[in-house]
Design a protein around this motif. Structure first.
Motif, short mmCIF file in Angstrom:
data_model
loop_
_atom_site.label_atom_id
_atom_site.label_comp_id
_atom_site.label_asym_id
_atom_site.label_seq_id
_atom_site.Cartn_x
_atom_site.Cartn_y
_atom_site.Cartn_z
N ILE A 167 81.36 10.13 9.98
CA ILE A 167 82.12 8.96 10.44
C ILE A 167 83.04 8.54 9.31
O ILE A 167 82.58 8.29 8.20
CB ILE A 167 81.16 7.80 10.78
N ARG A 168 84.32 8.47 9.59
CA ARG A 168 85.29 8.07 8.56
C ARG A 168 85.96 6.77 8.99
O ARG A 168 86.41 6.64 10.12
CB ARG A 168 86.34 9.16 8.38
N ASN A 169 86.03 5.83 8.07
CA ASN A 169 86.69 4.56 8.32
C ASN A 169 88.15 4.69 7.92
O ASN A 169 88.49 4.68 6.74
CB ASN A 169 86.01 3.44 7.53
N ASP A 170 89.03 4.80 8.91
CA ASP A 170 90.46 4.88 8.66
C ASP A 170 91.12 3.51 8.71
O ASP A 170 92.35 3.41 8.61
CB ASP A 170 91.14 5.82 9.68
N GLY A 171 90.33 2.47 8.87
CA GLY A 171 90.86 1.11 8.92
C GLY A 171 91.09 0.52 7.54
O GLY A 171 90.92 1.20 6.52
N ASP A 172 91.45 -0.75 7.53
CA ASP A 172 91.72 -1.40 6.25
C ASP A 172 90.67 -2.46 5.89
O ASP A 172 90.83 -3.20 4.93
CB ASP A 172 93.12 -2.01 6.24
N THR A 173 89.58 -2.52 6.67
CA THR A 173 88.47 -3.41 6.35
C THR A 173 87.17 -2.62 6.39
O THR A 173 87.10 -1.55 7.01
CB THR A 173 88.37 -4.59 7.35
N THR A 174 86.14 -3.15 5.78
CA THR A 174 84.84 -2.48 5.76
C THR A 174 84.19 -2.56 7.15
O THR A 174 84.16 -3.62 7.77
CB THR A 174 83.92 -3.13 4.72
N PHE A 175 83.69 -1.41 7.61
CA PHE A 175 82.94 -1.35 8.87
C PHE A 175 81.47 -1.50 8.51
O PHE A 175 80.94 -0.76 7.68
CB PHE A 175 83.18 -0.02 9.59
N VAL A 176 80.82 -2.49 9.12
CA VAL A 176 79.39 -2.70 8.90
C VAL A 176 78.67 -2.31 10.18
O VAL A 176 78.85 -2.94 11.23
CB VAL A 176 79.08 -4.17 8.52
N ALA A 177 77.88 -1.27 10.08
CA ALA A 177 77.18 -0.73 11.25
C ALA A 177 75.84 -1.40 11.46
O ALA A 177 75.17 -1.78 10.50
CB ALA A 177 76.98 0.77 11.09
N GLY A 178 75.46 -1.51 12.73
CA GLY A 178 74.12 -1.93 13.07
C GLY A 178 73.20 -0.72 13.05
O GLY A 178 73.56 0.34 12.53
N MET A 179 72.04 -0.85 13.63
CA MET A 179 71.08 0.26 13.66
C MET A 179 71.43 1.21 14.80
O MET A 179 71.54 0.79 15.96
CB MET A 179 69.65 -0.27 13.86
N PRO A 180 71.59 2.51 14.50
CA PRO A 180 71.88 3.48 15.56
C PRO A 180 70.64 3.68 16.43
O PRO A 180 69.51 3.51 15.97
CB PRO A 180 72.24 4.74 14.80
N ARG A 181 70.89 4.04 17.69
CA ARG A 181 69.76 4.34 18.60
C ARG A 181 70.20 5.41 19.58
O ARG A 181 71.38 5.56 19.88
CB ARG A 181 69.28 3.10 19.32
N ALA A 182 69.23 6.15 20.08
CA ALA A 182 69.48 7.21 21.05
C ALA A 182 68.90 6.82 22.40
O ALA A 182 68.04 5.95 22.49
CB ALA A 182 68.86 8.53 20.57
N THR A 183 69.37 7.49 23.45
CA THR A 183 68.92 7.17 24.80
C THR A 183 67.54 7.74 25.12
O THR A 183 66.98 7.43 26.16
CB THR A 183 69.91 7.72 25.85
N CYS A 184 66.99 8.55 24.23
CA CYS A 184 65.72 9.21 24.51
C CYS A 184 64.91 9.31 23.22
O CYS A 184 65.47 9.54 22.15
CB CYS A 184 66.01 10.62 25.06
N SER A 185 63.60 9.18 23.34
CA SER A 185 62.74 9.30 22.15
C SER A 185 62.70 10.73 21.61
O SER A 185 62.24 10.95 20.50
CB SER A 185 61.33 8.81 22.46
N CYS A 186 63.23 11.69 22.36
CA CYS A 186 63.30 13.08 21.90
C CYS A 186 64.39 13.26 20.86
O CYS A 186 64.48 14.31 20.21
CB CYS A 186 63.54 14.03 23.07
N THR A 187 65.23 12.25 20.65
CA THR A 187 66.32 12.32 19.69
C THR A 187 66.16 11.20 18.67
O THR A 187 66.16 10.02 19.02
CB THR A 187 67.68 12.19 20.41
N GLN A 188 66.00 11.60 17.42
CA GLN A 188 65.88 10.64 16.32
C GLN A 188 67.22 10.58 15.59
O GLN A 188 67.88 11.61 15.43
CB GLN A 188 64.78 11.08 15.35
N VAL A 189 67.63 9.39 15.18
CA VAL A 189 68.91 9.24 14.50
C VAL A 189 68.74 8.45 13.21
O VAL A 189 67.86 7.60 13.09
CB VAL A 189 69.96 8.55 15.41
N ARG A 190 69.62 8.78 12.24
CA ARG A 190 69.59 8.08 10.96
C ARG A 190 71.02 8.01 10.41
O ARG A 190 71.75 8.99 10.42
CB ARG A 190 68.71 8.83 9.97
N LEU A 191 71.40 6.84 9.95
CA LEU A 191 72.70 6.63 9.34
C LEU A 191 72.48 6.48 7.84
O LEU A 191 71.64 5.69 7.42
CB LEU A 191 73.35 5.36 9.91
N ASN A 192 73.23 7.25 7.01
CA ASN A 192 72.95 7.24 5.57
C ASN A 192 73.47 5.99 4.86
O ASN A 192 73.03 5.70 3.75
CB ASN A 192 73.47 8.51 4.89
#
Length: 94
Positions: A13-38
């Motif tokens: 994920i690249r921020n091409d904007g001019d302000t800081t993007f602050v992300a919330g917690m990522p989530r997937a539609t199924c428990s078979c998929t685990q996600v993590r944002l660094n």
């Protein structure tokens, strides 16, 4: 893939904007998929990695999973990522 597969993909994920993007917690539609944002704070010109790990056990057929990355600012739309594939064998299809 077969049902023993564990599939890992890293979205950059690249921020091409001019302000800081602050992300919330990522989530997937199924428990078979685990996600993590660094990192949750992505400054202008910076990048972050969103890692998705799909476990095929108990799944069969066409699989399409959605990963949601909400911003902390409610005025910014949720970012959606998709992973899609086919699992051979018996099990659940969704």
């Amino acid at each position: 893939v077969d049902q023993t597969a564990v599939v890992r993909h890293v979205f950059v994920i690249r921020n091409d904007g001019d302000t800081t993007f602050v992300a919330g917690m990522p989530r997937a539609t199924c428990s078979c998929t685990q996600v993590r944002l660094n990192k949750r704070m992505i400054g202008p010109g910076e990048s972050a990695e969103l890692t998705a790990v799909f476990t095929a056990a108990g799944r069969a057929g066409e699989q399409k999973k959605v990963i949601y990355l909400p911003p902390s600012d409610s005025d910014v739309p949720v970012i959606k990522f998709y992973i899609q594939g086919f699992v051979e064998g018996g099990g659940q299809s969704d």
